[in-house]
Every structure is written in structure tokens, then in C-alpha cells.
Scaffold this motif. Structure first.
Motif, PDB file in Angstrom:
ATOM      1  N   MET A   2       0.802  -1.100  -0.128  1.00  0.00           N
ATOM      2  CA  MET A   2      -0.139  -0.108   0.231  1.00  0.00           C
ATOM      3  C   MET A   2       0.682   1.125  -0.108  1.00  0.00           C
ATOM      4  O   MET A   2       0.614   2.112  -0.591  1.00  0.00           O
ATOM      5  N   SER A   3       1.908   1.327   0.846  1.00  0.00           N
ATOM      6  CA  SER A   3       2.623   2.549   1.004  1.00  0.00           C
ATOM      7  C   SER A   3       3.188   2.933  -0.446  1.00  0.00           C
ATOM      8  O   SER A   3       3.561   4.080  -0.859  1.00  0.00           O
ATOM      9  N   SER A   4       4.069   2.080  -1.211  1.00  0.00           N
ATOM     10  CA  SER A   4       4.622   1.957  -2.411  1.00  0.00           C
ATOM     11  C   SER A   4       3.277   2.310  -3.487  1.00  0.00           C
ATOM     12  O   SER A   4       3.797   3.412  -4.287  1.00  0.00           O
ATOM     13  N   MET A   5       2.213   1.902  -3.303  1.00  0.00           N
ATOM     14  CA  MET A   5       1.221   2.210  -4.335  1.00  0.00           C
ATOM     15  C   MET A   5       0.815   3.808  -3.998  1.00  0.00           C
ATOM     16  O   MET A   5       0.561   4.513  -5.195  1.00  0.00           O
ATOM     17  N   THR A   9       1.459   6.623  -6.799  1.00  0.00           N
ATOM     18  CA  THR A   9       0.315   7.202  -7.352  1.00  0.00           C
ATOM     19  C   THR A   9       0.400   8.594  -7.074  1.00  0.00           C
ATOM     20  O   THR A   9       0.049   9.581  -8.062  1.00  0.00           O
ATOM     21  N   LEU A  10       0.828   9.192  -5.883  1.00  0.00           N
ATOM     22  CA  LEU A  10       1.007  10.615  -5.748  1.00  0.00           C
ATOM     23  C   LEU A  10       1.789  11.431  -6.769  1.00  0.00           C
ATOM     24  O   LEU A  10       1.717  12.488  -7.291  1.00  0.00           O
ATOM     25  N   MET A  11       3.158  10.662  -6.900  1.00  0.00           N
ATOM     26  CA  MET A  11       4.292  11.143  -7.809  1.00  0.00           C
ATOM     27  C   MET A  11       3.844  11.116  -9.214  1.00  0.00           C
ATOM     28  O   MET A  11       4.234  12.259  -9.806  1.00  0.00           O
ATOM     29  N   CYS A  12       3.176  10.017  -9.381  1.00  0.00           N
ATOM     30  CA  CYS A  12       2.944  10.296 -11.008  1.00  0.00           C
ATOM     31  C   CYS A  12       1.747  11.054 -11.351  1.00  0.00           C
ATOM     32  O   CYS A  12       1.574  11.581 -12.539  1.00  0.00           O
ATOM     33  N   HIS A  16       5.089  16.204  -5.002  1.00  0.00           N
ATOM     34  CA  HIS A  16       6.647  16.142  -4.756  1.00  0.00           C
ATOM     35  C   HIS A  16       7.164  14.842  -3.986  1.00  0.00           C
ATOM     36  O   HIS A  16       6.182  14.457  -3.110  1.00  0.00           O
ATOM     37  N   PRO A  17       8.210  14.140  -4.471  1.00  0.00           N
ATOM     38  CA  PRO A  17       8.490  12.998  -3.639  1.00  0.00           C
ATOM     39  C   PRO A  17       8.485  12.981  -2.201  1.00  0.00           C
ATOM     40  O   PRO A  17       7.896  12.006  -1.804  1.00  0.00           O
ATOM     41  N   ALA A  61      -5.177  -0.231  -1.861  1.00  0.00           N
ATOM     42  CA  ALA A  61      -4.147   0.099  -2.991  1.00  0.00           C
ATOM     43  C   ALA A  61      -4.591  -0.035  -4.333  1.00  0.00           C
ATOM     44  O   ALA A  61      -4.736   0.594  -5.319  1.00  0.00           O
ATOM     45  N   GLN A  62      -5.366  -1.679  -4.569  1.00  0.00           N
ATOM     46  CA  GLN A  62      -5.483  -1.956  -5.757  1.00  0.00           C
ATOM     47  C   GLN A  62      -6.817  -1.295  -6.248  1.00  0.00           C
ATOM     48  O   GLN A  62      -7.075  -1.132  -7.555  1.00  0.00           O
ATOM     49  N   ILE A  63      -7.797  -0.903  -5.365  1.00  0.00           N
ATOM     50  CA  ILE A  63      -8.940  -0.598  -5.692  1.00  0.00           C
ATOM     51  C   ILE A  63      -8.625   0.738  -6.012  1.00  0.00           C
ATOM     52  O   ILE A  63      -9.283   1.380  -7.058  1.00  0.00           O
ATOM     53  N   VAL A  64      -7.929   1.781  -5.442  1.00  0.00           N
ATOM     54  CA  VAL A  64      -7.592   2.982  -5.758  1.00  0.00           C
ATOM     55  C   VAL A  64      -6.844   3.094  -7.013  1.00  0.00           C
ATOM     56  O   VAL A  64      -7.353   4.403  -7.900  1.00  0.00           O
ATOM     57  N   ASN A  65      -6.123   2.133  -7.336  1.00  0.00           N
ATOM     58  CA  ASN A  65      -5.260   2.487  -8.421  1.00  0.00           C
ATOM     59  C   ASN A  65      -5.876   1.753  -9.615  1.00  0.00           C
ATOM     60  O   ASN A  65      -5.415   1.830 -10.815  1.00  0.00           O
ATOM     61  N   GLY A  66      -6.959   0.750  -9.322  1.00  0.00           N
ATOM     62  CA  GLY A  66      -7.715   0.170 -10.532  1.00  0.00           C
ATOM     63  C   GLY A  66      -6.710  -0.927 -11.189  1.00  0.00           C
ATOM     64  O   GLY A  66      -6.972  -1.100 -12.280  1.00  0.00           O
ATOM     65  N   ASN A  67      -5.603  -1.286 -10.464  1.00  0.00           N
ATOM     66  CA  ASN A  67      -4.421  -2.196 -11.138  1.00  0.00           C
ATOM     67  C   ASN A  67      -3.977  -1.469 -12.477  1.00  0.00           C
ATOM     68  O   ASN A  67      -3.435  -2.017 -13.289  1.00  0.00           O
ATOM     69  N   LYS A  68      -3.929  -0.197 -12.525  1.00  0.00           N
ATOM     70  CA  LYS A  68      -3.350   0.739 -13.513  1.00  0.00           C
ATOM     71  C   LYS A  68      -2.220   1.311 -12.938  1.00  0.00           C
ATOM     72  O   LYS A  68      -2.145   2.524 -12.879  1.00  0.00           O
ATOM     73  N   ALA A  69      -1.097   0.549 -12.892  1.00  0.00           N
ATOM     74  CA  ALA A  69       0.073   1.180 -12.160  1.00  0.00           C
ATOM     75  C   ALA A  69       0.527   2.275 -12.229  1.00  0.00           C
ATOM     76  O   ALA A  69       0.674   2.954 -11.365  1.00  0.00           O
ATOM     77  N   PHE A  70       0.708   2.677 -13.533  1.00  0.00           N
ATOM     78  CA  PHE A  70       1.319   4.152 -13.894  1.00  0.00           C
ATOM     79  C   PHE A  70       0.425   5.005 -15.062  1.00  0.00           C
ATOM     80  O   PHE A  70       0.705   5.828 -15.555  1.00  0.00           O
ATOM     81  N   CYS A  71      -0.791   4.470 -14.750  1.00  0.00           N
ATOM     82  CA  CYS A  71      -1.796   5.189 -15.820  1.00  0.00           C
ATOM     83  C   CYS A  71      -1.827   6.885 -15.775  1.00  0.00           C
ATOM     84  O   CYS A  71      -1.954   7.343 -14.991  1.00  0.00           O
ATOM     85  N   LYS A  72      -1.690   7.342 -16.859  1.00  0.00           N
ATOM     86  CA  LYS A  72      -1.573   8.670 -17.137  1.00  0.00           C
ATOM     87  C   LYS A  72      -0.485   9.242 -16.159  1.00  0.00           C
ATOM     88  O   LYS A  72      -0.748  10.355 -15.710  1.00  0.00           O
TER      89      LYS A  72
END
Length: 180
Positions: A2-5, A9-12, A16-17, A61-72
């Protein structure tokens, strides 16, 4: 998990990192607090409490991201998928407008639909895997990528991959080469 996701997601999305890492840290502290309550107040065995919150965290994490790791993703310029990775999910790098180079490792056996769709600045796509088939590459996986893109594929799969990748969206005018 979850933390990496959260931080990715925030950085993408332009954060700011340092801010992204701090937000992920706070989220992890909250999960740790939940673990403490489960163990301390409800007398749940620590292993079970940790396993349960870890599973919930990954699910969120998967719900929030929708398994779209770096989408957009607005900052990603280069990606290398390691050989240990077996699957690139649907829309994993969908519309990553600054992505210029992608290397797909030897272990990848499946690429989801629209995985690299709309990566309009892509200059080089290197596929090291020899495990891909037409059925294992989703529809439009490489659509809306540049005409002048260079696609490098394994020598023994050159002819089959060229035909297959064009069917899955690589432009017919793309330059195909063998990977070393």
C-alpha cells in the motif's frame, strides 16, 4: 504494498516525492495503529492482525489504483520491467505522455489491453521476452504510439513478433530491429 502504491500514485500525479513519501508514512502509521488496537484491545494474535491489515491495505491500493500501475503518469520517462515480472496489467502505462523508453523483461508472458496505449513520446520499445503470443497480448496494447518508434525484439521471434505487435497497435511504419 500500500505505501509504495500511495507514493507512486501521488508522484505520478505531480506530487513532490517528499510529500508523497510523508503521506505514505502517515497512512502506514494509521495501519500500524489499527494493528495495535486489534492486538491490544481485541486480543487478536499479532500475526493474524498484521496479515489481515496487510490484505486490506493491498486491496485498498488496488481499488484506488484500479490495477493501472502508472496510468496517465505525468513524470515517467523510462521504464524497465524486470525479468521476475510475469504480467503487465491492463492500462498499466496508459497515456504516459512523457514515456520515451520501455524495456519488457524476459519473464513477461502476458501484456494487458491498452498497457502502453497512448504513450505518444515513445521512442524505443524493447521486448526481451520470447514468451508472448497473440492471445497473451491484449487488444490495443500498443495503440497510439509514434510512427517513428523503434521496436526491438528477440531475433528468433522477429517475424512473428512484428506481425503480432502490429496487430496489437504498433504502427506499421515503426522500425523493427533485433535485440542484443
Amino acid at each position: 504494498g500500500m505505501s509504495s502504491m500511495i507514493s507512486a500514485t501521488l508522484m505520478c500525479n505531480g506530487a513532490h516525492p517528499v510529500v508523497a513519501v510523508l503521506v505514505a508514512f502517515v497512512a502506514c502509521m494509521a495501519i500500524g495503529g489499527v494493528n495495535g488496537v486489534l492486538v491490544g484491545m481485541f486480543k487478536l494474535p499479532p500475526f493474524i492482525g498484521t496479515l489481515g491489515t496487510m490484505t486490506i491495505g493491498r486491496g485498498i491500493a488496488q481499488i484506488v489504483n484500479g490495477n493501472k500501475a502508472f496510468c496517465k503518469c505525468v513524470t515517467l520517462a523510462k521504464v524497465t520491467i524486470p525479468s521476475k515480472v510475469k504480467t503487465i496489467g491492463k492500462q498499466a502505462f496508459y497515456a504516459c505522455k512523457k514515456l520515451k523508453s520501455a524495456t519488457i523483461g524476459k519473464g513477461v508472458a502476458k501484456i494487458g489491453s491498452k498497457a502502453l496505449y497512448g504513450c505518444s513520446k515513445m521512442k524505443t520499445l524493447t521486448i526481451k521476452s520470447s514468451k508472448l503470443t497473440a492471445k497473451k497480448i491484449g487488444s490495443k496494447a500498443f495503440s497510439k504510439t509514434p510512427k517513428k518508434m523503434t521496436v526491438k525484439v528477440p531475433k528468433k521471434k522477429f517475424k512473428a513478433y512484428k506481425k503480432m505487435l502490429i496487430k496489437r497497435g504498433v504502427n506499421k511504419k515503426a522500425k523493427f530491429k533485433t535485440v542484443q
